[in-house]
Design an enzyme around this catalytic site. Structure first.
Site, PDB file in Angstrom:
ATOM      1  N   ASP A 140      18.383  52.986  37.848  1.00  0.00           N
ATOM      2  CA  ASP A 140      19.323  53.034  38.976  1.00  0.00           C
ATOM      3  C   ASP A 140      20.438  54.051  38.722  1.00  0.00           C
ATOM      4  O   ASP A 140      20.924  54.700  39.644  1.00  0.00           O
ATOM      5  CB  ASP A 140      19.970  51.665  39.218  1.00  0.00           C
ATOM      6  CG  ASP A 140      19.008  50.671  39.869  1.00  0.00           C
ATOM      7  OD1 ASP A 140      17.893  51.083  40.245  1.00  0.00           O
ATOM      8  OD2 ASP A 140      19.378  49.486  39.984  1.00  0.00           O
ATOM      9  N   HIS A 195      11.416  57.488  57.267  1.00  0.00           N
ATOM     10  CA  HIS A 195      11.406  57.567  55.804  1.00  0.00           C
ATOM     11  C   HIS A 195      10.713  56.344  55.194  1.00  0.00           C
ATOM     12  O   HIS A 195       9.767  56.474  54.416  1.00  0.00           O
ATOM     13  CB  HIS A 195      12.844  57.702  55.285  1.00  0.00           C
ATOM     14  CG  HIS A 195      12.967  57.731  53.795  1.00  0.00           C
ATOM     15  ND1 HIS A 195      13.148  58.895  53.089  1.00  0.00           N
ATOM     16  CD2 HIS A 195      12.908  56.746  52.873  1.00  0.00           C
ATOM     17  CE1 HIS A 195      13.203  58.621  51.795  1.00  0.00           C
ATOM     18  NE2 HIS A 195      13.067  57.317  51.639  1.00  0.00           N
ATOM     19  N   GLU A 196      11.170  55.173  55.563  1.00  0.00           N
ATOM     20  CA  GLU A 196      10.591  53.964  54.955  1.00  0.00           C
ATOM     21  C   GLU A 196       9.119  53.809  55.345  1.00  0.00           C
ATOM     22  O   GLU A 196       8.298  53.362  54.552  1.00  0.00           O
ATOM     23  CB  GLU A 196      11.400  52.724  55.325  1.00  0.00           C
ATOM     24  CG  GLU A 196      12.902  52.792  55.008  1.00  0.00           C
ATOM     25  CD  GLU A 196      13.247  53.273  53.599  1.00  0.00           C
ATOM     26  OE1 GLU A 196      12.395  53.133  52.697  1.00  0.00           O
ATOM     27  OE2 GLU A 196      14.362  53.812  53.402  1.00  0.00           O
ATOM     28  N   HIS A 202       6.833  55.942  53.289  1.00  0.00           N
ATOM     29  CA  HIS A 202       6.539  55.346  51.984  1.00  0.00           C
ATOM     30  C   HIS A 202       5.246  54.520  52.006  1.00  0.00           C
ATOM     31  O   HIS A 202       4.689  54.218  50.953  1.00  0.00           O
ATOM     32  CB  HIS A 202       7.687  54.427  51.545  1.00  0.00           C
ATOM     33  CG  HIS A 202       8.795  55.114  50.799  1.00  0.00           C
ATOM     34  ND1 HIS A 202       8.571  55.889  49.687  1.00  0.00           N
ATOM     35  CD2 HIS A 202      10.142  55.105  50.993  1.00  0.00           C
ATOM     36  CE1 HIS A 202       9.752  56.332  49.226  1.00  0.00           C
ATOM     37  NE2 HIS A 202      10.718  55.875  50.010  1.00  0.00           N
ATOM     38  N   GLU A 225       9.851  59.652  46.354  1.00  0.00           N
ATOM     39  CA  GLU A 225      10.950  59.998  47.265  1.00  0.00           C
ATOM     40  C   GLU A 225      10.887  61.429  47.798  1.00  0.00           C
ATOM     41  O   GLU A 225      11.239  61.674  48.949  1.00  0.00           O
ATOM     42  CB  GLU A 225      12.303  59.738  46.585  1.00  0.00           C
ATOM     43  CG  GLU A 225      12.530  58.269  46.186  1.00  0.00           C
ATOM     44  CD  GLU A 225      12.514  57.298  47.355  1.00  0.00           C
ATOM     45  OE1 GLU A 225      12.588  57.741  48.520  1.00  0.00           O
ATOM     46  OE2 GLU A 225      12.419  56.073  47.112  1.00  0.00           O
ATOM     47  N   GLU A 227      11.430  50.195  51.368  1.00  0.00           N
ATOM     48  CA  GLU A 227      10.086  50.249  51.947  1.00  0.00           C
ATOM     49  C   GLU A 227       9.199  49.067  51.573  1.00  0.00           C
ATOM     50  O   GLU A 227       8.014  49.274  51.256  1.00  0.00           O
ATOM     51  CB  GLU A 227       9.430  51.566  51.523  1.00  0.00           C
ATOM     52  CG  GLU A 227       9.136  51.711  50.005  1.00  0.00           C
ATOM     53  CD  GLU A 227      10.265  52.298  49.185  1.00  0.00           C
ATOM     54  OE1 GLU A 227      11.435  52.154  49.581  1.00  0.00           O
ATOM     55  OE2 GLU A 227       9.981  52.892  48.122  1.00  0.00           O
TER      56      GLU A 227
END
Ligand code: BES
Ligand code: ZN
Length: 624
Positions: A395, A316-317, A320, A339, A292
């Site tokens: 991550d 979705h992006e 954000h 998220e 995003e």
């Protein structure tokens, strides 16, 4: 022109400089963000000015980063920045535009956090300029040869800063608690275009020199750069797509609803505050489905299915732009605030633009992924919305939990308080916390204030605690259902019962999601059954990379040797982690498979992004 000092000269310069007070870097648990060394209690970055040359031959960015700082502590004489694998040549510090060389020290490299860059700040100094170069293996950059791009003629570079990779290409306070505006002067080979998470101008001539401004304050993980042979097509007054010239028309068709999505987002969550919303379609080695980056979402070409069936990624992006980019998780342990909120919003937007049936398919897939992952996750805290990430790479801790559990929590609130009330509540959350970094406790406080206090008795403290802190899913979770998937169940059962041959199943008009669901819910199958499915549906030949990934995973799980060549080829074509990690993990379950996975990985390693390389290497090492 500044020249880089050789390592020997560098340490000599350090020793001979004015004495720098020795600072012991604080312990992770004591820092407000365990994933940054930045001393934000002393200084906070307000603006970043980048001046970088993009050198494709050496695979380095070289130049300087100038940070304008707010001095929170007037007495502070040390600034600590985050770096990873940067060659730092010199550092200047000062105020009112008058900068002079200052001393600095690069701390030993921590495997997760990189090296703290400790800079002596003269009295009153509120500005630093760091002269540096990146290294070819920078974790946040991928350098692609022309052969690795769609057009095959030009090289391509792109960044991926989330979660803690900005420090591998810019020395900065790499924590989402600090927001800065930025500007950049980027020089490139003449025939290439540079774009950033900033005010891109599709009309800018190819001059080899580009200037950018991002006037809104953003966290470091949203700073992004890409350079390559990029064409542009508008999809609306505020929206468009950048991609390889051979891909851009298909991309513009696939994402033609982007402007409409943006309007629906605004109707739900308030004005879009970032100006333009463009997409950049990257080569298949992009390690995520999407990222995003503000004003310019980076996306994997695997979402171009040809029938818009994967455009929820854009929703979705785009979502954000509110949950994440406007209201930002303060630490990576709070990532569900990015998220989970975004996943909930995605399904709302898909429902608005494409209808309830499409949204329910998305919701069910998300919930199924969560259930599968919860069964695999070893640590209880990783099953909650409040994991402990101290000492861990953010991550590595990433799973579907913050996405799906967070989204189901908001769905639960919606079911308890009604849709209009929850929509309004989220709109209020975004507007009241705009351009702030937030922790789970901030959300809990707002929830108490804006929902629970108004409607006492609807949500108990125990229920709230269960959603946030308990590993088990609450008993009253509202699990989604999909009629479209029920129809898939009917067909699958007819085939498994031997009533209908695969070729005669009613699969007309099935979406990517229905195919994915069909494949994922198959039981153990014989080679003859897999032969029949492939003959009927051509899974091994599909260009739909999502269907392909799920098919290859089934083939591996069933030890279907005929698929081995196809799996190997697929793993060389796609670098999106969500699609390839399940295949590597499935292979790694047997000793033979693990050996094969290692061979295949060695063959394709150089095609993968450094972040994907790291993930695969860790997965294979764990299995060994
Ligand atoms: N911001 C994430 C990607 C990310 C998360 C990168 C954490 C690094 C650390 C992005 O918005 C995302 O969630 N992408 C998903 C797509 C999505 C539709 C669920 C992905 O890449 O699969
Ligand atoms: Zn996301």
């Amino acid at each position: 022109m500044f020249r880089f000092l050789k390592p020997a000269a560098l340490s000599a310069a350090l020793l001979s400089g004015p004495a720098m007070s020795t600072i012991a870097l604080p312990d992770a648990a004591q820092r407000s963000d365990p994933h940054s060394y930045a001393n934000t209690q002393d200084f906070r970055t307000r603006d970043l000015a980048l001046d970088l040359d993009v050198d494709f031959e050496r695979r380095v960015l070289r130049g300087s980063a100038e940070l304008t700082l707010e001095r929170v502590n007037p007495k502070a004489d040390t600034l600590v920045l985050d770096t990873r694998d940067l060659d730092v040549g010199a550092v200047e510090a000062g105020r009112d535009g008058k900068l002079a060389k200052t001393t600095f020290k690069l701390a030993p490299r921590d495997p997760v956090l990189g090296s703290a860059l400790v800079i002596h700040m003269p009295k009153g100094a509120d500005r630093v300029r760091v002269h540096y170069a990146t290294q070819p293996q920078a974790s946040g950059l991928q350098w692609l040869t022309p052969a690795q791009t769609a057009g095959q003629k030009h090289p391509l570079l792109f960044s991926q800063s989330q979660a803690i990779h900005a420090r591998s290409w810019i020395p900065l306070q790499d924590t989402p608690q600090v927001r800065q505006t930025y500007s950049a002067h980027i020089t490139t080979p003449k025939n290439l275009r540079a774009v950033m998470s900033a005010d891109n101008d599709p009309q800018a001539p190819l001059s080899g020199e580009y200037r950018f401004k991002m006037p809104q304050r953003i966290p470091s993980y949203l700073i992004a750069l890409a350079v390559g042979d990029l064409a542009f097509r508008a999809t609306g007054p505020r929206t468009g797509v950048y991609a390889d010239p051979g891909v851009v028309d298909a991309a513009a068709r696939e994402f033609e609803d982007t402007e409409k999505m943006l309007e629906r987002c605004e109707a739900l969550y308030g004005p879009y505050r970032w100006g333009r919303y463009d997409l950049l379609i990257l080569p298949p080695s992009f390690p995520y489905g999407g990222m995003e980056n503000p004003r310019l979402t980076f996306a994997s070409p695997t979402v171009i299915a040809g029938d818009k069936s994967l455009v929820s990624l854009v929703a979705h992006e785009m979502a954000h732009s509110w949950s994440g980019n406007l209201v930002t998780n303060a630490t990576w342990a709070d990532i569900w605030l990015n998220e989970g909120f975004t996943e909930h919003a995605t399904f709302r937007i898909v429902e608005e633009v494409y209808g309830r049936d499409a949204a329910q398919q998305e919701r069910v897939l998300s919930a199924r992924r969560l259930q599968a992952e919860l069964a695999e996750i070893a640590r209880d805290d990783d099953k909650t919305l409040t994991p402990d990430l101290v000492g861990r790479d953010p991550d590595d801790g990433l799973s579907g939990v913050p996405y799906a559990r967070g989204s189901l929590f908001l769905d639960y609130l919606e079911a308890q308080f009604s849709r209009p009330v929850l929509d309004g509540f989220l709109n209020g959350w975004f507007n009241s916390h705009a351009f702030q970094s937030v922790r789970t406790a901030d959300f809990v406080a707002y929830l108490h204030e804006q929902l629970m206090a108004q409607k006492p008795g609807v949500l108990s403290e125990a229920e709230l605690d269960a959603w946030l802190h308990q590993p088990a899913m609450p008993a009253d979770t509202v699990w989604p259902k999909s009629d479209a998937f029920d129809r898939v169940d009917v067909q699958r059962q007819a085939w498994l019962a031997g009533k209908t041959p695969a070729a005669a199943l009613d699969t007309k008009g099935w979406t990517t999601h229905q195919w994915q669901y069909f494949i994922d819910t198959l039981p153990a199958l014989s080679a003859a059954q897999l032969d029949e499915l492939d003959a009927a549906f051509g899974f091994s030949k599909t260009r739909n990379q999502i269907i392909a990934s799920h098919w290859w995973k089934q083939c591996l799980a069933n030890h279907y040797a005929k698929a081995d060549a196809g799996v190997e080829q697929y793993l060389g074509e796609v670098g999106r982690m969500l699609l390839i990690m399940p295949l590597y993990r499935e292979m790694a379950k047997t000793p033979d498979g693990l050996a094969r996975a290692k061979t295949v990985y060695a063959k394709w390693k150089n095609r993968y992004h450094p972040i994907a390389q790291d993930a695969i290497e860790k997965a294979l090492a764990r299995a060994a």
